[in-house]
Write a protein that holds these residues in place. Structure first.
Motif, PDB file in Angstrom:
ATOM      1  N   SER A 184       0.844  -1.210   0.000  1.00 25.48           N
ATOM      2  CA  SER A 184       0.000   0.000   0.000  1.00 25.48           C
ATOM      3  C   SER A 184       0.868   1.244   0.000  1.00 25.48           C
ATOM      4  O   SER A 184       0.583   2.214  -0.714  1.00 25.48           O
ATOM      5  N   LYS A 187       2.354   1.848  -3.354  1.00 24.92           N
ATOM      6  CA  LYS A 187       1.348   2.331  -4.309  1.00 24.92           C
ATOM      7  C   LYS A 187       1.138   3.840  -4.141  1.00 24.92           C
ATOM      8  O   LYS A 187       1.083   4.582  -5.132  1.00 24.92           O
ATOM      9  N   VAL A 188       1.028   4.278  -2.904  1.00 23.08           N
ATOM     10  CA  VAL A 188       0.926   5.724  -2.649  1.00 23.08           C
ATOM     11  C   VAL A 188       2.165   6.422  -3.196  1.00 23.08           C
ATOM     12  O   VAL A 188       2.076   7.464  -3.863  1.00 23.08           O
ATOM     13  N   ALA A 190       4.103   5.524  -5.622  1.00 20.22           N
ATOM     14  CA  ALA A 190       4.089   5.565  -7.090  1.00 20.22           C
ATOM     15  C   ALA A 190       3.195   6.694  -7.588  1.00 20.22           C
ATOM     16  O   ALA A 190       3.452   7.298  -8.624  1.00 20.22           O
ATOM     17  N   ALA A 191       2.148   6.979  -6.823  1.00 23.05           N
ATOM     18  CA  ALA A 191       1.237   8.048  -7.241  1.00 23.05           C
ATOM     19  C   ALA A 191       1.824   9.437  -6.994  1.00 23.05           C
ATOM     20  O   ALA A 191       1.527  10.367  -7.740  1.00 23.05           O
ATOM     21  N   ALA A 236       1.970   8.354 -14.550  1.00 20.34           N
ATOM     22  CA  ALA A 236       1.615   8.148 -13.142  1.00 20.34           C
ATOM     23  C   ALA A 236       0.612   7.006 -13.002  1.00 20.34           C
ATOM     24  O   ALA A 236       0.757   6.132 -12.134  1.00 20.34           O
ATOM     25  N   VAL A 237      -0.401   6.986 -13.867  1.00 23.83           N
ATOM     26  CA  VAL A 237      -1.417   5.931 -13.781  1.00 23.83           C
ATOM     27  C   VAL A 237      -0.797   4.574 -14.107  1.00 23.83           C
ATOM     28  O   VAL A 237      -1.025   3.582 -13.401  1.00 23.83           O
ATOM     29  N   TYR A 240       1.228   3.331 -11.232  1.00 21.20           N
ATOM     30  CA  TYR A 240       0.389   2.866 -10.129  1.00 21.20           C
ATOM     31  C   TYR A 240      -0.091   1.442 -10.385  1.00 21.20           C
ATOM     32  O   TYR A 240       0.014   0.558  -9.528  1.00 21.20           O
ATOM     33  N   PHE A 241      -0.595   1.212 -11.606  1.00 24.07           N
ATOM     34  CA  PHE A 241      -1.129  -0.121 -11.899  1.00 24.07           C
ATOM     35  C   PHE A 241      -0.012  -1.159 -12.001  1.00 24.07           C
ATOM     36  O   PHE A 241      -0.203  -2.314 -11.626  1.00 24.07           O
ATOM     37  N   VAL A 243       2.727  -1.164 -10.203  1.00 27.93           N
ATOM     38  CA  VAL A 243       3.071  -1.521  -8.823  1.00 27.93           C
ATOM     39  C   VAL A 243       1.987  -2.424  -8.240  1.00 27.93           C
ATOM     40  O   VAL A 243       2.271  -3.412  -7.556  1.00 27.93           O
ATOM     41  N   ASP A 244       0.731  -2.112  -8.543  1.00 30.66           N
ATOM     42  CA  ASP A 244      -0.391  -2.903  -8.041  1.00 30.66           C
ATOM     43  C   ASP A 244      -0.282  -4.347  -8.528  1.00 30.66           C
ATOM     44  O   ASP A 244      -0.407  -5.295  -7.751  1.00 30.66           O
TER      45      ASP A 244
END
Lengths: 261, 260
Positions: A184, A187-188, A190-191, A236-237, A240-241, A243-244
Motif C-alpha cells: 500500500s 502504491k501511494v 508511485a502516485a 503516473a497511472v 500505479y497499476f 506496482v499494483d
C-alpha cells in the motif's frame, strides 16, 4: 473460476476506465465548443492530440528523462523507507529517538526544499531523484512500520515458544506479515513520486516533462503543455497499476482474502 | 535392558510433571487468581475446564513462558529443569502463516531457530495427520479441519515433552472435532499435555485427568478421572454421570461469578 472471474473483472474495469476517460474528453470538447476560448488559453482535445502526434519525439524524449527520475526515486525511496522501518521495528532506542524526528520532518514542506536541492545537487538528475525520494520516504516508512508493529500476537507467541530470536521473528514473521502494508505504501509512493520529479524540474532543469511544460507555458504553446501534462498523467497511472500488479503477483496469499468490493 | 546411549536430545528424557505455584493475575484492577497452584501430571493429558474469562488461557500462557502484563507465578518441573524451551504451543486459531505452504508451516520452528529443516520427518508427520499430498498447499486453500491438522503436525514436529493446547478444536464442526481429538490422543501419547477447553464432553473424551478452574479469585480443583482409556465412548453411563457432575460444577461456578 477465480482466473475467469479475475479476467472478467479486469475487462469490466478497463471498460469503465475507458468510459470515464471518453466522458472527460467529451466534456472538455463541449467546453471548448460552448465557450470557444482562444487556443492559447484552452486548446481542444483534437488540437492537443494533433500536437502530441507532431511533437511526439520531443515529448517522449523528455518523458524518458522524467520516467528515469521517478523510477530511480521510487527504488531509492522504497529501499530507504524499508530499511528505516526495519531499524525502527527492531531497536526500541531508534524508535524513541527517530520516530518523533521523522514525524516532525513532515512539517517541513518538501516543495520549499526544491531550490535548495537544486543548489546542492545541481541541475541534473540527482536533485530530481532526491526530491522524489523525499516525497515518498515518509509514506513508505510509515506504512511499513505500522505493518511491522501490527502483527497477530498469536503468531508472535507461537514463534517465541519455538525459540525464535527477535531477529528471526522480525525477518520470518513480522516482515512477511507487513508486506501487504508495504505494498500500500509503495502504491501511494508511485502516485506521488511524479509530483516530486516535476517540482524538481520546475525549479531548475534542462530536460523532462516539467521542464517542457514550463517552457511551453512561457511561449504560449498551451497545446504542447497539455500534451506533456497528459503524458505525465499517463505515466503516473501506468506506474500505479504496474506496482499494483507487481504487488499482487509477489503476494499471492494476499489475493485469497479477496478484494474489498 | 540394553544401556541407552547418552542422548543429547532433551526431548528424549521422560516428560516432567509441571508445577505452577504462586500464580497471580490482575486484569483491569480485578484479581482473577492469586496464589494459585496447579500440577500438570507427567506424561498425561490434563484437561483444564472452566467458564470463559476465568483465566485459563492466561494460566496456559504463564506455563508457556508468554507471561502477559499483570501476571506472575513460578513454573517448575519435577525433573529440576526449567519448562522454558521444552514447550510446544497450539491455539484455537491455527496460526498458520499464509505466505508459507503446509511444509513450510510445519517446519517453522527449525526455520526460526536457524536449524536445518527435516523435510522427511515433516512429511511423515503430515501423513500421520492425514495430509499426505498436501505439502505444497497454501493454508488458504485448506478447510478449517485440515488447517488444524497442519497445526497439530507443526506441534508434533517440535517434539517437546510438554504440550500446551488452548481450545485447539473449539472452532471445528462436531465430526471434524471428534476425528482430531482421536488423532491428538494417539499422537500426543506419553507427553505432558495441558489442554484448555470449555467443553466438558471434550474433557471426558480425551482427558486422563480433568481439572476445573473456577471462582474469583480462581482455584483449580481436580475432578474425578473418567473411567477407561481415551478416546472414550461418550455413550456409556459412567461418562454421562461425570458429564452431569462437571456441568453442575461449571454452572455453580458461573452463577457464583455473576453473583459476585
Amino acid at each position: 473460476m477465480s482466473a475467469n472471474g479475475d479476467r472478467e473483472r479486469l475487462g469490466a474495469r478497463a471498460a469503465r476506465a475507458l468510459i470515464v476517460v471518453a466522458g472527460l474528453v467529451a466534456a472538455w470538447q463541449a467546453v471548448v465548443l460552448a465557450f470557444a476560448p482562444p487556443p492559447y488559453i484552452l486548446p481542444g482535445p483534437a488540437r492537443v492530440a494533433a500536437t502530441w502526434w507532431h511533437r511526439h519525439a520531443l515529448i517522449l524524449e523528455n518523458a524518458g528523462t522524467t520516467l528515469t527520475e521517478i523510477v530511480l526515486g521510487l527504488l531509492l525511496g522504497t529501499a530507504l523507507g524499508v530499511a528505516s522501518a526495519l531499524v525502527l521495528a527492531r531497536f526500541g532506542a531508534a524508535r524513541r529517538w527517530l520516530l518523533p524526528l521523522l514525524v516532525m520532518s513532515q512539517a517541513v514542506p518538501v516543495f520549499a526544499l526544491a531550490p535548495l536541492l537544486v543548489l546542492w545537487l545541481g541541475y541534473g538528475l540527482a536533485s530530481k531523484v532526491a526530491m522524489a525520494v523525499l516525497i515518498i520516504y515518509f509514506p513508505v516508512t510509515a506504512t511499513f512500520h505500522d505493518g511491522l508493529r501490527r502483527v497477530d500476537t498469536g503468531w508472535l507467541d507461537l514463534a517465541r515458544t519455538m525459540g525464535g530470536s527477535r531477529r528471526a521473528i522480525l525477518l520470518r514473521i513480522r516482515l512477511p506479515a507487513a508486506l501487504p502494508a508495504l505494498a500500500s505504501g509503495v502504491k501511494v509512493a508511485a502516485a506521488v513520486a511524479p509530483i516530486g520529479a516535476v517540482v524538481g524540474e520546475w525549479v531548475g532543469s534542462s530536460a523532462g516533462l516539467g521542464y517542457l511544460m514550463l517552457h511551453a507555458n512561457g511561449r504560449m504553446q498551451i497545446d504542447l503543455l497539455f500534451a506533456a501534462l497528459l503524458t505525465l498523467a499517463a505515466i503516473a497511472v501506468a506506474l500505479y497499476f504496474a506496482v499494483d500488479r507487481l504487488a499482487r503477483a509477489a503476494l499471492p496469499w494476499q489475493a485469497e482474502t479477496g478484494p474489498g468490493d | 535392558m540394553p544401556p541407552a546411549p547418552p542422548s543429547p536430545d532433551p526431548a528424549a528424557a521422560p516428560p516432567p510433571t509441571v508445577r505452577v505455584a504462586g500464580a497471580r493475575l490482575v486484569y483491569e484492577h480485578a484479581v482473577l487468581f492469586d496464589d494459585l497452584s496447579f500440577d500438570v501430571a507427567a506424561g498425561r493429558i490434563t484437561c483444564l475446564l472452566g467458564p470463559s474469562g476465568v483465566g485459563k488461557t492466561s494460566l496456559l500462557k504463564l506455563i508457556a513462558g508468554l507471561t502477559p502484563a499483570g501476571e506472575e507465578g513460578r513454573v517448575s518441573c519435577d525433573d529440576g529443569r526449567p519448562a522454558d524451551g521444552r514447550v510446544a504451543y497450539m491455539a484455537q486459531n491455527d496460526l498458520l502463516l499464509p505466505w508459507l505452504d503446509v511444509l513450510g508451516n510445519v517446519t517453522l520452528g527449525a526455520t526460526l531457530r536457524g536449524e536445518a529443516r527435516d523435510g522427511a520427518r515433516a512429511r511423515r508427520l503430515l501423513a500421520k495427520v492425514g495430509l499426505a499430498g498436501h505439502e505444497r498447499a497454501r493454508p488458504a486453500t485448506l478447510s478449517g479441519g485440515m488447517r488444524q491438522r497442519v497445526a497439530l503436525a507443526r506441534t508434533l514436529m517440535e517434539d517437546r515433552p510438554i504440550v500446551l493446547m488452548d481450545e485447539p478444536f473449539g472452532a471445528l464442526d462436531a465430526i471434524t472435532r471428534a476425528r482430531l481429538q482421536e488423532l491428538a490422543v494417539t499422537a500426543l501419547k506419553g507427553r505432558t499435555v495441558l489442554l484448555v477447553t470449555h467443553d466438558p464432553l471434550e474433557a471426558i473424551r480425551i482427558g486422563d485427568r480433568i481439572a476445573v478452574m473456577a471462582g474469583r479469585p480462581a482455584t483449580v480443583d481436580q475432578a474425578p478421572a473418567p473411567p477407561g482409556a481415551p478416546p472414550r465412548d461418550l455413550a456409556s453411563p459412567a461418562t454421562a454421570a461425570l458429564y452431569a457432575e462437571l456441568m453442575a460444577r461449571l454452572m455453580a461456578a458461573q452463577d457464583q461469578g455473576t453473583a459476585a
